[in-house]
Design a protein around this motif. Structure first.
Motif, PDB file in Angstrom:
ATOM      1  N   LEU A 109       7.680   8.225   1.631  1.00  0.00           N
ATOM      2  CA  LEU A 109       6.710   7.133   1.790  1.00  0.00           C
ATOM      3  C   LEU A 109       7.233   5.846   1.152  1.00  0.00           C
ATOM      4  CD1 LEU A 109       4.028   6.282   2.941  1.00  0.00           C
ATOM      5  CD2 LEU A 109       2.906   7.095   0.862  1.00  0.00           C
ATOM      6  N   MET A 110       7.932   5.969   0.035  1.00  0.00           N
ATOM      7  CA  MET A 110       8.516   4.779  -0.596  1.00  0.00           C
ATOM      8  C   MET A 110       9.622   4.194   0.294  1.00  0.00           C
ATOM      9  SD  MET A 110       8.571   5.974  -4.610  1.00  0.00           S
ATOM     10  CE  MET A 110       9.135   4.411  -5.252  1.00  0.00           C
ATOM     11  N   ALA A 111      10.384   5.067   0.950  1.00  0.00           N
ATOM     12  CA  ALA A 111      11.391   4.593   1.907  1.00  0.00           C
ATOM     13  C   ALA A 111      10.719   3.892   3.081  1.00  0.00           C
ATOM     14  CB  ALA A 111      12.233   5.766   2.409  1.00  0.00           C
ATOM     15  N   PRO A 115       4.705  15.907  -3.058  1.00  0.00           N
ATOM     16  CA  PRO A 115       3.798  14.754  -3.038  1.00  0.00           C
ATOM     17  C   PRO A 115       2.334  15.190  -3.146  1.00  0.00           C
ATOM     18  CG  PRO A 115       5.373  14.686  -1.207  1.00  0.00           C
ATOM     19  CD  PRO A 115       5.451  16.052  -1.806  1.00  0.00           C
ATOM     20  N   THR A 116       1.453  14.204  -3.382  1.00  0.00           N
ATOM     21  CA  THR A 116       0.022  14.485  -3.464  1.00  0.00           C
ATOM     22  C   THR A 116      -0.697  13.991  -2.208  1.00  0.00           C
ATOM     23  OG1 THR A 116      -0.400  12.399  -4.611  1.00  0.00           O
ATOM     24  CG2 THR A 116       0.054  14.339  -5.980  1.00  0.00           C
ATOM     25  N   THR A 117      -1.989  14.270  -2.105  1.00  0.00           N
ATOM     26  CA  THR A 117      -2.762  13.989  -0.896  1.00  0.00           C
ATOM     27  C   THR A 117      -2.802  12.514  -0.528  1.00  0.00           C
ATOM     28  OG1 THR A 117      -4.167  15.869  -1.469  1.00  0.00           O
ATOM     29  CG2 THR A 117      -4.977  14.401   0.244  1.00  0.00           C
ATOM     30  N   ILE A 118      -2.809  11.633  -1.517  1.00  0.00           N
ATOM     31  CA  ILE A 118      -2.912  10.200  -1.236  1.00  0.00           C
ATOM     32  C   ILE A 118      -1.783   9.722  -0.327  1.00  0.00           C
ATOM     33  CG2 ILE A 118      -1.615   9.479  -3.288  1.00  0.00           C
ATOM     34  CD1 ILE A 118      -3.449   7.036  -3.458  1.00  0.00           C
ATOM     35  N   ALA A 119      -0.612  10.347  -0.440  1.00  0.00           N
ATOM     36  CA  ALA A 119       0.534   9.963   0.389  1.00  0.00           C
ATOM     37  C   ALA A 119       0.239  10.204   1.862  1.00  0.00           C
ATOM     38  CB  ALA A 119       1.772  10.746  -0.034  1.00  0.00           C
ATOM     39  N   ILE A 120      -0.391  11.338   2.181  1.00  0.00           N
ATOM     40  CA  ILE A 120      -0.718  11.657   3.576  1.00  0.00           C
ATOM     41  C   ILE A 120      -1.760  10.690   4.131  1.00  0.00           C
ATOM     42  CG2 ILE A 120      -1.971  13.337   5.007  1.00  0.00           C
ATOM     43  CD1 ILE A 120      -0.370  15.504   3.867  1.00  0.00           C
ATOM     44  N   VAL A 121      -2.782  10.387   3.324  1.00  0.00           N
ATOM     45  CA  VAL A 121      -3.845   9.474   3.765  1.00  0.00           C
ATOM     46  C   VAL A 121      -3.266   8.110   4.131  1.00  0.00           C
ATOM     47  CG1 VAL A 121      -5.939   8.246   3.061  1.00  0.00           C
ATOM     48  CG2 VAL A 121      -5.628  10.645   2.420  1.00  0.00           C
ATOM     49  N   LEU A 139       0.830  -1.208   0.000  1.00  0.00           N
ATOM     50  CA  LEU A 139       0.000   0.000   0.000  1.00  0.00           C
ATOM     51  C   LEU A 139       0.868   1.263   0.000  1.00  0.00           C
ATOM     52  CD1 LEU A 139      -2.937   1.013   0.144  1.00  0.00           C
ATOM     53  CD2 LEU A 139      -2.720   0.996   2.644  1.00  0.00           C
ATOM     54  N   LYS A 140       1.898   1.272   0.848  1.00  0.00           N
ATOM     55  CA  LYS A 140       2.771   2.452   0.940  1.00  0.00           C
ATOM     56  C   LYS A 140       3.601   2.651  -0.329  1.00  0.00           C
ATOM     57  CE  LYS A 140       4.100   1.713   5.479  1.00  0.00           C
ATOM     58  NZ  LYS A 140       4.882   1.973   6.702  1.00  0.00           N
ATOM     59  N   TRP A 141       4.064   1.555  -0.904  1.00  0.00           N
ATOM     60  CA  TRP A 141       4.869   1.676  -2.125  1.00  0.00           C
ATOM     61  C   TRP A 141       4.033   2.251  -3.268  1.00  0.00           C
ATOM     62  CZ3 TRP A 141       9.906   1.369  -3.298  1.00  0.00           C
ATOM     63  CH2 TRP A 141      10.246   1.333  -4.665  1.00  0.00           C
ATOM     64  N   LEU A 142       2.821   1.730  -3.432  1.00  0.00           N
ATOM     65  CA  LEU A 142       1.948   2.227  -4.499  1.00  0.00           C
ATOM     66  C   LEU A 142       1.561   3.688  -4.268  1.00  0.00           C
ATOM     67  CD1 LEU A 142      -0.420  -0.854  -4.993  1.00  0.00           C
ATOM     68  CD2 LEU A 142       1.407  -0.074  -6.527  1.00  0.00           C
ATOM     69  N   ALA A 143       1.247   4.008  -2.989  1.00  0.00           N
ATOM     70  CA  ALA A 143       0.872   5.395  -2.672  1.00  0.00           C
ATOM     71  C   ALA A 143       2.066   6.327  -2.853  1.00  0.00           C
ATOM     72  CB  ALA A 143       0.348   5.476  -1.236  1.00  0.00           C
ATOM     73  N   GLY A 144       3.253   5.860  -2.494  1.00  0.00           N
ATOM     74  CA  GLY A 144       4.455   6.669  -2.673  1.00  0.00           C
ATOM     75  C   GLY A 144       4.768   6.892  -4.142  1.00  0.00           C
TER      76      GLY A 144
END
Length: 298
Positions: free
Chosen positions: A40-42, A113-119, A27-32
């Motif tokens: 977020l990818m890290a 980054p975009t909002t999805i990363a924060i969510v 989930l984090k990799w895709l969102a990052g």
């Protein structure tokens, strides 16, 4: 709680960690990736390393519950501590990798980054804190080094996600207000995460190594065991007591003094009485008793 129940609960917790970390890492990799967040990818790499950590704990628990054999007469309890060391090493290596990849980002142009990363980061923080609380309390209850270290893996993920959240938020503000240097708050957060992970891994690894090197309970911790041994009427004196930790249980080496006029058989019976009383303590696995003749002048 029986030994079988203990291991069943511990293995269940380890598998919950494996499944939870796989879901969060993806989930984090895709969102990052889609949200353009290097922090977020890290953090996703961190969660992926937790999968390996939880698997190591699960394997260690499987090994630790094996009964004593000819080569391991004291059981396999230290397998849990060995698993904890493996987890700590993996965590340290991941910290190095996150630090290097974050530093490299300073030499490339970045976009906010975009909002999805924060969510996704907020969801990760809530899930990981829940997993930490669950495993830490269970590890304390079961006296499992491996579970406790694995719990702190989740706590490190919580804190790394918090750092990522701050970095992502500042980077987004930089993009919104056209403050170019603030966009680099995202990789700065990655460096902070890396330093924190390596520091935690070092401490957890040190503690686990300490426990594998025939660590004995300190005098104040062993005092209750001494009192139990001394409570047997025929025991004149407890000369020496060492309680060696073997993962979740301890093995006691004990020297006691008895009436020197006792027969060998009578002294043997006293030793068996002392052993029987000490084995009533839940975390005591075995007791080795040496009988000395009591000398009031000693």
């Amino acid at each position: 709680m029986s030994t079988e129940e203990r291991f069943k609960k511990a293995e269940q917790a380890a598998m919950i960690g494996v499944i939870g970390n796989i879901v969060l890492a993806v989930l984090k990799w895709l969102a990052g990736w889609y949200g353009n967040s290097k922090a977020l990818m890290a953090d996703a790499i961190h969660s992926a390393s937790d999968v390996a950590g939880s698997l190591a704990v699960w394997i260690g628990l499987k090994a630790a519950k094996q009964p004593p054999d000819e080569d391991h007469p004291y059981g396999h309890g230290k397998a849990e501590s060995i698993a904890a060391i493996i987890v700590a090493v993996l965590l340290f290596l991941v910290g190095i990798e996150i630090g290097i990849s974050s530093i490299e980002l300073f030499f490339h142009p970045l976009e906010a980054p975009t909002t999805i990363a924060i969510v996704v980061v907020i969801v990760s923080i809530l899930v990981k804190e829940g997993m930490f609380q669950y495993k830490y309390r269970l590890g304390k209850m079961l006296n499992s080094d491996a579970l406790i270290v694995n719990a702190y893996e989740h706590r490190s993920d919580v804190l790394s996600s918090l750092a990522a959240l701050i970095g992502i938020s500042l980077s987004m503000l930089g993009g919104y207000f056209h403050i170019e240097w603030l966009v680099y708050a995202d990789p700065v957060a990655g460096v902070v995460v890396a330093i924190f992970i390596m520091k935690m891994a070092w401490k957890l690894g040190y503690d686990s190594i300490h426990n594998t090197m025939d660590h004995v309970l300190h005098e104040e911790e062993a005092m209750e065991l001494r009192k139990i041994a001394a409570s047997v009427p025929e025991v004149k004196k407890v000369d020496e007591l060492h309680a060696r930790e073997h993962g979740h249980y301890v093995i006691i080496d004990l020297k006691i003094s008895v009436d020197p006029n006792m027969t060998v058989e009578e002294g043997h019976r006293v030793g068996k009485k002392v052993k029987k009383e000490l084995l009533k303590v839940p975390h005591v696995y075995d007791v080795l008793v040496h009988i000395n003749p009591f000398n009031p002048d000693d």
